[in-house]
Scaffold this active site. Structure first.
Site, PDB file in Angstrom:
ATOM      1  CG  HIS A  61      -0.238   0.113   2.638  1.00  0.00           C
ATOM      2  ND1 HIS A  61       0.527  -0.789   3.209  1.00  0.00           N
ATOM      3  CD2 HIS A  61      -0.161   1.021   3.610  1.00  0.00           C
ATOM      4  CE1 HIS A  61       1.239  -0.700   4.256  1.00  0.00           C
ATOM      5  NE2 HIS A  61       0.524   0.729   4.600  1.00  0.00           N
ATOM      6  CG  HIS A  63       0.021   4.563   4.823  1.00  0.00           C
ATOM      7  ND1 HIS A  63      -0.846   3.617   5.776  1.00  0.00           N
ATOM      8  CD2 HIS A  63      -0.859   5.352   4.540  1.00  0.00           C
ATOM      9  CE1 HIS A  63      -2.030   4.007   6.006  1.00  0.00           C
ATOM     10  NE2 HIS A  63      -1.904   5.229   5.087  1.00  0.00           N
ATOM     11  CG  ASP A  65       4.947   3.024   7.220  1.00  0.00           C
ATOM     12  OD1 ASP A  65       4.205   3.481   6.663  1.00  0.00           O
ATOM     13  OD2 ASP A  65       4.818   2.201   7.889  1.00  0.00           O
ATOM     14  CG  HIS A  66       4.445  -0.141   4.385  1.00  0.00           C
ATOM     15  ND1 HIS A  66       4.431  -1.329   4.569  1.00  0.00           N
ATOM     16  CD2 HIS A  66       3.830   0.589   5.299  1.00  0.00           C
ATOM     17  CE1 HIS A  66       4.338  -1.546   5.830  1.00  0.00           C
ATOM     18  NE2 HIS A  66       3.642  -0.368   6.239  1.00  0.00           N
ATOM     19  CG  HIS A 139      -4.327  -0.363   6.420  1.00  0.00           C
ATOM     20  ND1 HIS A 139      -4.192  -0.290   8.025  1.00  0.00           N
ATOM     21  CD2 HIS A 139      -3.214   0.446   5.996  1.00  0.00           C
ATOM     22  CE1 HIS A 139      -3.226   0.454   8.297  1.00  0.00           C
ATOM     23  NE2 HIS A 139      -2.469   0.958   7.134  1.00  0.00           N
ATOM     24  CG  ASP A 202       0.468  -1.188   7.621  1.00  0.00           C
ATOM     25  OD1 ASP A 202       1.516  -2.028   7.639  1.00  0.00           O
ATOM     26  OD2 ASP A 202       0.619  -0.041   7.426  1.00  0.00           O
ATOM     27  CG  HIS A 260       4.594  -2.585  10.412  1.00  0.00           C
ATOM     28  ND1 HIS A 260       3.761  -2.156  11.078  1.00  0.00           N
ATOM     29  CD2 HIS A 260       4.709  -1.881   9.259  1.00  0.00           C
ATOM     30  CE1 HIS A 260       3.127  -0.921  10.419  1.00  0.00           C
ATOM     31  NE2 HIS A 260       3.843  -0.742   9.436  1.00  0.00           N
TER      32      HIS A 260
END
Length: 303
Positions: A61, A63, A65-66, A139, A202, A260
């Site tokens: 996804h 976000h 941090d990914h 999510h 997530d 994570h």
């Protein structure tokens, strides 16, 4: 070689010891980079890894941090003149984010990058390593988990070959044709189960978490929170370590890799303790630059 290299194991906020997400799966000649967060290019350098072997990139996804490390990885692929195409899988609903990250800055773009968005209830792609399946998760924005399944095969048994007088070039002929005279492939071999791997980030608990994890040899799964913060985890679409362990237990997972982790917890051993309360198999609490081998192949017994 089949192993997972942990490049980053933090969640939204990195720490002194944990970089943003990044996971490199080495599966023979199929090398897959999952969720390259900010700093992934440097983490690969620290781990002694080059971008050249990477065949595909999987984004769960968009976000930060990914995915904020994706521009640097793609630019490095161009800089190093990677000679083969690199396929990038990502949620189709996040196309605008992929487009921005793909050309976040100016650079000499001479790599063959193949966008391959995933969408709907399921996306299945055939790779050199086996079937790659993407399933939607639960999510705050479109998120997909990934599962890799190697096809099964057969292992020749020397004693059975000798008993049927099959040797030398006849072994290869039998493997190709499935039969030589009255001797069939099944009479001189046993099933060789394929290996499997799942990557789940997530998400709250949902049916697809269990479907992705079912029977895999290695499950890499987020365990952002501890049970003391289970209510918060449910509100923001994340799992606790105890929930991750329960998923592994119910799915019959062989090796569980937790990652994570929220920066609010200082003692990583608490994640192990919680997961151990619900799963008694092999558990690895992810640490940056750690390497985790895929468990040895399950072998069928000779009747």
């Amino acid at each position: 070689m089949r192993e997972l290299v942990l490049l980053g194991t933090a969640s939204q906020v990195p720490t002194r010891l944990r970089n943003h997400n990044g996971y490199l799966l080495r599966w023979d000649d199929e090398v897959i980079l999952f969720d390259p967060g900010e700093g992934t290019q440097r983490q690969m350098l620290m781990a002694g890894l080059a971008v050249t072997p990477i065949k595909r990139i999987c984004i769960t996804h968009f976000h930060g941090d990914h995915s904020l490390g994706l521009p640097g990885i793609l630019q490095r692929i161009s800089l190093d003149k990677v000679p083969h195409p690199v396929t990038v899988h990502y949620p189709a609903a996040g196309q605008e984010f992929f487009d921005r990250l793909r050309h976040a800055t100016s650079y000499w773009d001479n790599a063959e990058i193949i966008p391959s968005p995933v969408s709907g209830a399921s996306t299945v792609v055939e790779t050199s390593a086996g079937r790659l399946t993407a399933l939607p998760l639960l999510h705050s924005l479109p998120t997909y988990g990934y599962r890799l399944d190697e096809p099964g095969g057969r292992r020749m048994v020397p004693g059975l070959l000798a008993a049927h007088g099959i040797a030398g070039p006849l072994v290869g002929e039998l493997q190709r044709a499935g039969r030589i005279g009255d001797v069939t492939l099944e009479q001189v071999s046993v099933e060789r189960p394929g290996q499997s791997f799942a990557f789940i980030m997530d998400t709250g608990l949902c049916d697809n978490v269990h479907e992705l994890a079912a029977g895999v040899d290695m499950l890499v799964i987020e365990s952002t929170f501890l049970t003391e913060d289970a209510e918060m985890a449910a509100q923001v679409g994340h799992l606790t370590a105890a929930q991750a362990g329960a998923v592994a237990r119910d799915a019959g997972v062989r090796a569980l890799v937790l990652t994570h982790f929220s920066q609010r917890y200082q003692d990583a051993s608490r994640f192990l303790d919680e997961a151990r309360g619900t799963f008694d198999g092999d558990i690895v609490v992810g640490a940056d630059l750690g390497r985790v081998p895929v468990p040895p192949r399950r072998e069928a017994t000779v009747a």
